[in-house]
Enzyme design. Structure first.
Site, short mmCIF file in Angstrom:
data_model
loop_
_atom_site.label_atom_id
_atom_site.label_comp_id
_atom_site.label_asym_id
_atom_site.label_seq_id
_atom_site.Cartn_x
_atom_site.Cartn_y
_atom_site.Cartn_z
CG HIS A 1 -1.55 -0.88 1.44
ND1 HIS A 1 -1.67 -2.05 2.21
CD2 HIS A 1 -2.94 -1.43 0.69
CE1 HIS A 1 -2.84 -2.61 1.96
NE2 HIS A 1 -3.41 -2.15 1.40
CB SER B 1 -4.79 -7.08 4.63
OG SER B 1 -4.03 -5.25 3.92
NE ARG B 2 -9.01 -11.73 2.23
CZ ARG B 2 -9.43 -11.36 2.28
NH1 ARG B 2 -8.75 -10.55 0.87
NH2 ARG B 2 -10.81 -10.62 2.26
P1 AMP Z 1 -6.72 -3.97 -0.07
O1 AMP Z 1 -6.68 -3.49 0.83
O2 AMP Z 1 -5.87 -4.78 0.31
O3 AMP Z 1 -7.96 -3.92 -0.94
O4 AMP Z 1 -5.90 -3.11 -0.99
C1 AMP Z 1 -5.12 -1.48 -1.90
C2 AMP Z 1 -4.33 -1.90 -2.82
O5 AMP Z 1 -3.59 -2.22 -2.48
C3 AMP Z 1 -5.42 -2.52 -3.86
O6 AMP Z 1 -5.00 -2.12 -4.88
C4 AMP Z 1 -4.42 -3.32 -4.57
O7 AMP Z 1 -3.80 -4.23 -5.78
C5 AMP Z 1 -3.10 -2.83 -3.64
N1 AMP Z 1 -1.79 -4.03 -2.74
C6 AMP Z 1 -2.38 -5.07 -2.26
N2 AMP Z 1 -1.35 -5.70 -2.19
C7 AMP Z 1 -0.33 -5.33 -2.80
C8 AMP Z 1 1.57 -5.83 -2.75
N3 AMP Z 1 1.62 -6.37 -2.42
N4 AMP Z 1 1.82 -4.89 -3.78
C9 AMP Z 1 1.65 -4.09 -4.18
N5 AMP Z 1 -0.11 -3.51 -3.73
C10 AMP Z 1 -0.78 -3.75 -3.61
#
Ligand code: AMP
Length: 286
Positions: free
Chosen positions: A40, A189-190
């Site tokens: 993020h 996050s998981r």
């Molecule tokens: P989330 O909080 O899981 O909904 O993710 C929010 C944003 O962060 C989304 O655009 C995801 O694709 C991105 N994201 C999550 N994990 C990663 C990662 N390891 N590398 C780059 N972006 C990520």
């Protein structure tokens, strides 16, 4: 340092963006579900590079979780998120409650015809409808000039790009690369759900992607052969349960049989390690 602004209502979010635009500022936006990690952060820094003001939303969106998924237990730690966003150059956090976003008698959804039918959409049938609906709402609240999404959710990024074009949102969509742990595990996050031994087993996802990349460099062009090799790696640990391994055209997300020179593909995996469902992918240009 000026304190970061926390915005919890749609009305205040509209007003913040109106004022920013009036002052001639370019707004960058990073939508998240919180419990932030370095992946993020990389999106926030990218948004900062591309704009004057960075708004990060922290919203665990109920409509993108299926009835038997982890909405209630999804990890949340707003104070920690706030500090990380501040330290990485965020200007404001949009932190609404589900009631603020969906209120009473909500009945308007955004959904795409084709892109959500396969892969994640097949295993999580209502997921993308929730994502496209909430991202549309967030775009209408924040009015971003540019929004940054992660390649980690490659199908989601393709869907958001398509939706932005189709619905004529005046916003550029940037896709940022996957951030991984040193040993290859894609940050998520998981990952917090994994036990120590599951954390080791979870390496089969990235290992199988790196293995496919090596085979391609040696000349392998058959999608079936590559999928078979990747599947064997994933099935080599007892805790894994595969949802899919797929090789798709990077533009259309349609599965391919043979890789062709000059084309771009996504290699995509979804599997459970114990009770935790993980996804990973790699973009490959031949
Ligand atoms: P989330 O909080 O899981 O909904 O993710 C929010 C944003 O962060 C989304 O655009 C995801 O694709 C991105 N994201 C999550 N994990 C990663 C990662 N390891 N590398 C780059 N972006 C990520």
């Amino acid at each position: 340092m000026e304190k970061i602004k926390i915005i919890t209502t749609v009305k205040d979010m509209h007003e913040f963006s109106r004022q920013a635009k009036k002052a001639g500022k370019r707004i960058g936006f990073v939508p998240t579900m919180g419990y932030l990690h370095e992946g993020h952060m990389s999106l926030i820094r990218k948004a900062k590079e591309l704009s004057d003001i960075v708004v990060v939303s922290v919203f665990v969106n109920p409509t993108q979780f299926g009835p038997n998924e982890d909405f209630a237990k999804y990890p949340r730690d707003f104070e920690r998120d706030k500090k990380l966003i501040e330290d990485n150059g965020g200007t404001a956090i949009f932190y609404p409650t589900p009631e603020e976003i969906y209120g009473q008698n909500f009945q308007t959804y955004v959904s795409l015809d084709e892109l959500p039918k396969t892969l994640e959409g097949e295993f999580r049938p209502s997921h993308f409808k929730g994502v496209t609906t909430v991202v549309s709402i967030l775009f209408n609240c924040v009015s971003p000039d540019v929004a940054v999404f992660g390649q980690k959710d490659a199908q989601q990024a393709a869907i958001i790009k398509r939706m932005t074009k189709d619905l004529k949102f005046d916003c550029e969509i940037i896709e940022a690369p996957i951030v991984r742990e040193q040993d290859g595990l894609a940050l998520s996050s998981r990952n917090i759900y994994l036990s120590a031994s599951e954390r080791k087993d979870a390496l089969v996802l990235s290992k199988s992607l790196f293995h496919a990349d090596a085979l391609i460099k040696k000349g392998e062009k058959s999608a079936a052969n590559l999928i078979q090799e990747m599947t064997a790696i994933i099935n080599s640990v007892a805790t894994s349960k595969l949802d899919y391994v797929s090789i798709v055209d990077a533009e259309t997300f349609v599965a391919v049989k043979t890789l062709e020179k000059g084309k771009e593909y996504y290699f995509l995996i979804a599997c459970r390690i114990g009770a935790t469902r993980l996804i990973d992918n790699m973009k490959i240009t031949l």
